[in-house]
Design a protein around this motif. Sequence first.
Motif, PDB file in Angstrom:
ATOM      1  N   VAL A  41      -8.499   2.093  -1.552  1.00 51.89           N
ATOM      2  CA  VAL A  41      -8.975   0.985  -0.718  1.00 51.89           C
ATOM      3  C   VAL A  41     -10.436   1.194  -0.340  1.00 51.89           C
ATOM      4  CG1 VAL A  41      -8.691  -0.150   1.519  1.00 51.89           C
ATOM      5  CG2 VAL A  41      -6.702   0.462   0.146  1.00 51.89           C
TER       6      VAL A  41
ATOM      7  N   PHE B  32      -5.791  -4.055  -6.323  1.00 49.40           N
ATOM      8  CA  PHE B  32      -6.535  -4.355  -5.090  1.00 49.40           C
ATOM      9  C   PHE B  32      -7.746  -5.241  -5.370  1.00 49.40           C
ATOM     10  CE2 PHE B  32      -9.394  -2.748  -1.508  1.00 49.40           C
ATOM     11  CZ  PHE B  32      -8.815  -3.585  -0.572  1.00 49.40           C
TER      12      PHE B  32
ATOM     13  N   MET C 288       0.843  -1.191   0.000  1.00 51.92           N
ATOM     14  CA  MET C 288       0.000   0.000   0.000  1.00 51.92           C
ATOM     15  C   MET C 288       0.879   1.243   0.000  1.00 51.92           C
ATOM     16  SD  MET C 288      -2.965   1.201   2.740  1.00 51.92           S
ATOM     17  CE  MET C 288      -4.236   0.094   2.134  1.00 51.92           C
TER      18      MET C 288
ATOM     19  N   SER D  62       4.659   3.967   2.557  1.00 51.34           N
ATOM     20  CA  SER D  62       4.551   2.649   1.932  1.00 51.34           C
ATOM     21  C   SER D  62       4.709   1.554   2.980  1.00 51.34           C
ATOM     22  CB  SER D  62       5.629   2.481   0.853  1.00 51.34           C
ATOM     23  OG  SER D  62       5.491   3.463  -0.152  1.00 51.34           O
TER      24      SER D  62
ATOM     25  N   HIS E  39      -2.287   4.923   0.754  1.00 48.58           N
ATOM     26  CA  HIS E  39      -3.625   4.334   0.911  1.00 48.58           C
ATOM     27  C   HIS E  39      -4.230   3.865  -0.413  1.00 48.58           C
ATOM     28  CE1 HIS E  39      -3.780   5.326   5.170  1.00 48.58           C
ATOM     29  NE2 HIS E  39      -3.208   6.465   4.844  1.00 48.58           N
ATOM     30  N   ARG E  40      -3.363   3.495  -1.339  1.00 42.52           N
ATOM     31  CA  ARG E  40      -3.803   2.925  -2.607  1.00 42.52           C
ATOM     32  C   ARG E  40      -2.992   1.661  -2.887  1.00 42.52           C
ATOM     33  NH1 ARG E  40      -6.930   6.839  -5.226  1.00 42.52           N
ATOM     34  NH2 ARG E  40      -6.850   5.714  -7.199  1.00 42.52           N
ATOM     35  N   ILE E  41      -3.602   0.706  -3.608  1.00 41.28           N
ATOM     36  CA  ILE E  41      -2.973  -0.590  -3.862  1.00 41.28           C
ATOM     37  C   ILE E  41      -3.150  -0.966  -5.327  1.00 41.28           C
ATOM     38  CG2 ILE E  41      -3.055  -3.066  -3.335  1.00 41.28           C
ATOM     39  CD1 ILE E  41      -4.129  -2.313  -0.545  1.00 41.28           C
TER      40      ILE E  41
ATOM     41  N   THR F 283      -5.692   0.437   8.349  1.00 40.24           N
ATOM     42  CA  THR F 283      -4.568   1.196   7.792  1.00 40.24           C
ATOM     43  C   THR F 283      -4.794   2.703   7.819  1.00 40.24           C
ATOM     44  OG1 THR F 283      -5.494   0.992   5.552  1.00 40.24           O
ATOM     45  CG2 THR F 283      -3.939  -0.715   6.273  1.00 40.24           C
TER      46      THR F 283
ATOM     47  N   THR G 246      -0.016  -5.383   9.380  1.00 38.32           N
ATOM     48  CA  THR G 246       0.853  -4.574   8.524  1.00 38.32           C
ATOM     49  C   THR G 246       2.304  -4.766   8.926  1.00 38.32           C
ATOM     50  OG1 THR G 246       0.698  -2.625   9.970  1.00 38.32           O
ATOM     51  CG2 THR G 246      -0.917  -2.805   8.185  1.00 38.32           C
TER      52      THR G 246
END
Length: 259
Positions: free
Chosen positions: A259, A38, A30, A76, A33-35, A70, A105
Amino acid sequence: MAELNGAPVGPDELKALALINYGHFTSMRMENHRIRGFSHHIERLVRDCQVLFRSELDRDQVRAYVRQATADEEGSFVVRVTVFDPDLELGRPGAPAGPKILVTTRPAGTWPMAPLRVQTAQYMRDLPEVKHVGLFGALWHRRSAQLDGFDDCVFVDAEAYLSEGATWNIGFYDGEQVIWPNAEVLPGVTMRLLQQVHDASALGPVNIADLPRMEAAFATNTAIGVRAITAINEVEFPGEHPVLKTLRKEYEEIPAEAV
């Protein structure tokens, strides 16, 4: 950080995961806050939950738990979602299941990571298409490779055809296209994304005897991105190659999902 179904988790709830070790998971890098991929990770969790527990996993609930766990993380990092049944009994694994969602995490490494030197091992994971928590065999062979002076291991079958690494997919460049072994492997999300964006790629058999004709080799997963492999047994490969730079660029340009 560790939360089970959105609440802080205690040792009693983790007992089944530690002692019985039956479940499945996915790991995701991540960033802000983006993957990347996903939705593929969510689909993996849903599919594997059906295979292991014959239970329907709620996609929206998984997203909500990941988002909550999260919320205070920055930069990261790697988030792992593990699905297991805290009430599972060793003698009655066929009882109706009540799987729960564990979110943890850990720090993420800096890309690109140092190249790997790997040793072959004749082995195939149980249910290779499932990302399950049964890692004993894979870690045994990884440990053996490290004791022999290598960084990791890559699996081969009885006829010396390569499949996958202990916790990563493997790819090769033959001078014209990227070749992914067409063996029974975990369909890694990073591998799938690269197959979608890199036009010159194909599935095909890769034998140990084919290695000297390959120009480059690399490992992929969500935590390592595209990582060069500089040796498989005694066969050496370059630590840098134009195709590796191209693959990294193509992968990093894939839009990450919120997410």
